[in-house]
Scaffold this motif. Structure first.
Motif, short mmCIF file in Angstrom:
data_model
loop_
_atom_site.label_atom_id
_atom_site.label_comp_id
_atom_site.label_asym_id
_atom_site.label_seq_id
_atom_site.Cartn_x
_atom_site.Cartn_y
_atom_site.Cartn_z
N VAL A 187 66.61 -9.89 -67.59
CA VAL A 187 66.28 -10.96 -66.65
C VAL A 187 65.38 -10.42 -65.54
O VAL A 187 64.39 -11.04 -65.16
N LEU A 234 75.85 -9.62 -61.88
CA LEU A 234 75.38 -10.84 -61.23
C LEU A 234 73.95 -10.58 -60.78
O LEU A 234 73.64 -9.52 -60.27
N LEU A 235 73.07 -11.57 -60.98
CA LEU A 235 71.69 -11.40 -60.51
C LEU A 235 71.27 -12.58 -59.66
O LEU A 235 71.51 -13.73 -60.03
N LEU A 236 70.65 -12.28 -58.54
CA LEU A 236 70.12 -13.32 -57.67
C LEU A 236 68.63 -13.10 -57.55
O LEU A 236 68.19 -12.00 -57.25
N SER A 237 67.83 -14.15 -57.79
CA SER A 237 66.39 -13.98 -57.59
C SER A 237 65.81 -15.15 -56.84
O SER A 237 66.30 -16.27 -56.92
N GLY A 238 64.75 -14.89 -56.10
CA GLY A 238 64.12 -15.94 -55.31
C GLY A 238 63.09 -15.35 -54.36
O GLY A 238 62.78 -14.16 -54.44
N PRO A 239 62.59 -16.18 -53.46
CA PRO A 239 61.56 -15.72 -52.54
C PRO A 239 62.13 -14.70 -51.55
O PRO A 239 63.10 -14.99 -50.86
N SER A 277 63.17 -7.48 -72.13
CA SER A 277 64.06 -8.61 -72.43
C SER A 277 65.09 -8.86 -71.33
O SER A 277 65.85 -9.81 -71.41
N GLN A 324 61.62 -10.37 -65.79
CA GLN A 324 60.85 -11.64 -65.67
C GLN A 324 60.61 -12.02 -64.22
O GLN A 324 60.13 -13.11 -63.93
N VAL A 325 61.00 -11.16 -63.29
CA VAL A 325 60.80 -11.47 -61.88
C VAL A 325 59.38 -11.03 -61.50
O VAL A 325 59.09 -9.85 -61.41
#
Lengths: 436, 436
Positions: free
Chosen positions: A275, A296-301, A273, A278-279
């Motif tokens: 975040v 704090l969460l940062l996600s991306g390429p 559950s 889900q990456v």
């Protein structure tokens, strides 16, 4: 309008070519945003005659990156050659010593020589920017170095290797083995012919060592990282994780503890559950936990020519927007000479939950023996799953999820169970990480 | 070491008090990171005698924020009073006109007067920083303004109101009604006595208007935002969403389309497997989609004294690290006078998937009539769910999920179904948003 910013680019591989292309395509907009033009006036690469599908315009060609780095014709040296040694090291050093700003995507170089290079940059009053070195296009360096100033960081963790995450994602989605998924990743160009660097955690470790320094104000120490890869993760682990509400990710984790700083890279159970669970695929994500902000969460390429070029351009633009005489913050958040010595926490003291999977002989008393070994080491259990369907006639799977305990206690308990002679194969131990 | 940076703080509510406290507690570390001390030399608030539990040291007390803003004794004016009009407006204007840098957390002020204020700041060569105005402690302004320079943004969307997200999260987790969850949120201090501003989307709209300008280089236009709140979301919607693989979030979305820019705030279905769907409770998240980078997502605490103070301190530190004579990038990414006029896309032209829930009389031919209305408007359906269990003896629920279609087509089809006389209550229409 101010004078154009003259940049020299060493390395015209995928990222270098993307940077040149992006400067061409986005020139007008970049000029508007930076208040001056950014012009690639000089380049350097191994093969002068290779067709890279880019327009190098009137850029001066250098054969020697060190000569380019020292050239008085450039304001910024952009190092995109890679590798922890020469020519990357000598050319970055030369650029800084000559008073040129440097932008680099080179995690290996920084994880090995970052503090030394930062000291030169700070002495010379020039910038050393390296957003692209960690998690590709995700602005995690800028976030730690600028946005979170004044926050006390307690933990940084993340998925920083797209290859490993791609393999784990496919294993879970399609029920394939590690080997099959690795082959798929190689076929699609997500994994190298020799995948060791990615799947055994070395790449993640390089990146983590840089984040650790930024987060905790200590010197970079890439050799002090506990490392475990994903090659022994099986479908049995993935299915058991899912059943218990977890997903397996290769995480890099840096954490302040009473005995020092933990830096570890290993397959990790995170709550389904959360975040970060889900990456998926080649996407990267970094979470930062602080006293003021929470998580704090940062996600991306995290990789790819364009995503990495985006970070390189951002770094160049930060230099373009500044003016001679200005000074920005220190390279690793704190002045290089004030970075604290790295104090390594003992891995045996690591505290956390554990997932333990035993394959045992299907006979009376085995379960009691396992339970006793746990109790003897003060390990309290959150859940116990014993699979009804035996994996074959003579053996069974027992899965334990512990409450918070220590690495030392788990090792002792598992050694005990192994000595008891009930196991039919090597036990599996996977650490659990809290995640929001 | 450089001279201390002297700041004047107007507004000593939760955020202002946190800023003062944080400057005190983290002083040594901030000085190390910024290369100079940050000193709150002056403050201003409504009530001089209130105990705020903070040590104001020798800070000079001003009764009039405009006087503080103009004071030659400060380098930076920190506006934390809030509100789109005076005294916030006149004091920020006065500070900029007097050549003081400004840091503000005031989304209402910026969404209304941001471009005018940016023009003054740029003319005077001072900074106007406002990270705390959007999504609290999440560095989305810095990311759009600095890290993504050179990227062409196609869409920005996010969960920017913690109150609304808290309510939707509890509705889903506990099966409670909107009204019950709102009361809970009020009891816990997450919602105001008059919750309109949060739950009807106004707060999200303010924040979105600022992101739109940064993302697309246009003037801020908070009045051109399509807005729908969450007060008519029911358990039936939430359950149907879950069944179809979606979760309902109040999103702000800004998107470039052929006919202009769409700015919309409304309850939205996002895929349950997307990262943004895992953003629960009062947490905020913003996703940015660009040509070079793909999709970047930032999530974290969007409100609260400490999280907001963290962003304010980051903004102040960016000023502290710079030196007189330097110039940074423009306030909204592009120079204020070059921001394009806002060109509003017609909402009727919005293209996307839709969730439609009808409650109908349980009689023969209803389903065929609905299907015909959809077909007549060229709407193709991805899924159709007709609940076996009637909600009571005489009525049934029909849920449609459409493939991409337009707002106009959906309106026409739903009006048709309504005119057909088969509905027992108002139909529910919820837009679906792609999300990674």
């Amino acid at each position: 309008m101010a004078e154009p910013l003259r940049i020299g680019i060493a390395g015209l591989g995928t990222v270098g070519a993307s940077v040149v292309r992006m400067l061409g395509q986005k020139g007008t907009e970049l000029t508007r945003q930076c208040g001056r033009e950014i012009v690639p006036v000089a380049v350097c690469a191994r093969d002068r005659n290779r067709d890279r599908g880019i327009d190098l315009g009137n850029a001066h060609w250098f054969d020697d990156p060190v000569e380019l780095a020292r050239s008085p014709g450039i304001d910024v040296f952009v190092e995109l050659m890679g590798g922890e040694g020469d020519p990357a090291l000598s050319s970055v050093r030369a650029a800084l010593e000559s008073g040129r700003h440097v932008v680099t995507a080179n995690k290996a170089l920084l994880s090995r020589h970052g503090v030394e290079l930062a000291a030169i940059a700070e002495k010379k009053g020039v910038l050393l920017n390296y957003e692209a070195a960690v998690a590709g296009g995700i602005p995690v360096i800028k976030t730690l170095r600028e946005a979170l100033v004044g926050n006390t960081v307690s933990r940084v963790f993340g998925i920083m290797n797209g290859t490993a995450n791609y393999i784990l994602t496919r294993m879970e989605a399609e029920g394939l083995s590690f080997e099959e998924c690795l082959k798929e990743a190689q076929r699609l160009g997500y994994a190298e012919a020799d995948p060791t660097f990615d799947i055994e955690g070395h790449d993640t470790a390089h990146k983590l060592s840089i984040l650790t320094s930024l987060a905790f104000g200590c010197r970079i120490s890439a050799d002090d990282i506990y490392m475990e890869g994903i090659s022994n993760i099986t479908q049995a682990d993935i299915r058991a994780a899912a059943e218990l509400g977890y997903r397996i990710k290769l995480l890099g984790v840096a954490q302040k503890t009473e005995s020092g700083i933990e830096q570890r890279v290993h397959p990790t159970m995170v709550p389904t559950s959360s975040v970060i669970a889900q990456v998926h695929g080649v996407t990267n994500a970094v979470a930062i936990e602080t006293d003021m902000l929470g998580e704090l969460l940062l996600s991306g390429p995290g990789a790819g020519g364009n995503a990495t070029a985006s970070a390189v351009i951002g770094d160049i633009a930060d230099i373009a927007k500044s003016r001679p005489g200005f000074q920005h913050g220190p390279v690793f958040g704190r002045p290089a000479k004030e970075l604290q010595p790295y104090r390594r926490a003992r891995m045996r003291a690591h505290a956390g939950g554990y997932f333990i999977r035993f394959t045992v002989h299907d006979r009376i008393g085995v379960f009691a023996a396992i339970a006793k070994r746990m109790a003897d080491n003060d390990i309290s259990l959150e859940s116990i799953v014993q699979h009804g369907e035996a994996t074959d006639d003579a053996q069974k799977t027992v899965i334990l999820v512990t409450h918070e305990t220590t690495e030392a206690a788990v090792h002792k308990a598992v050694e005990g169970v192994t000595r008891d002679g009930h196991l039919t194969s090597r036990p599996q131990v996977i650490r659990i990480e809290r995640a929001a």
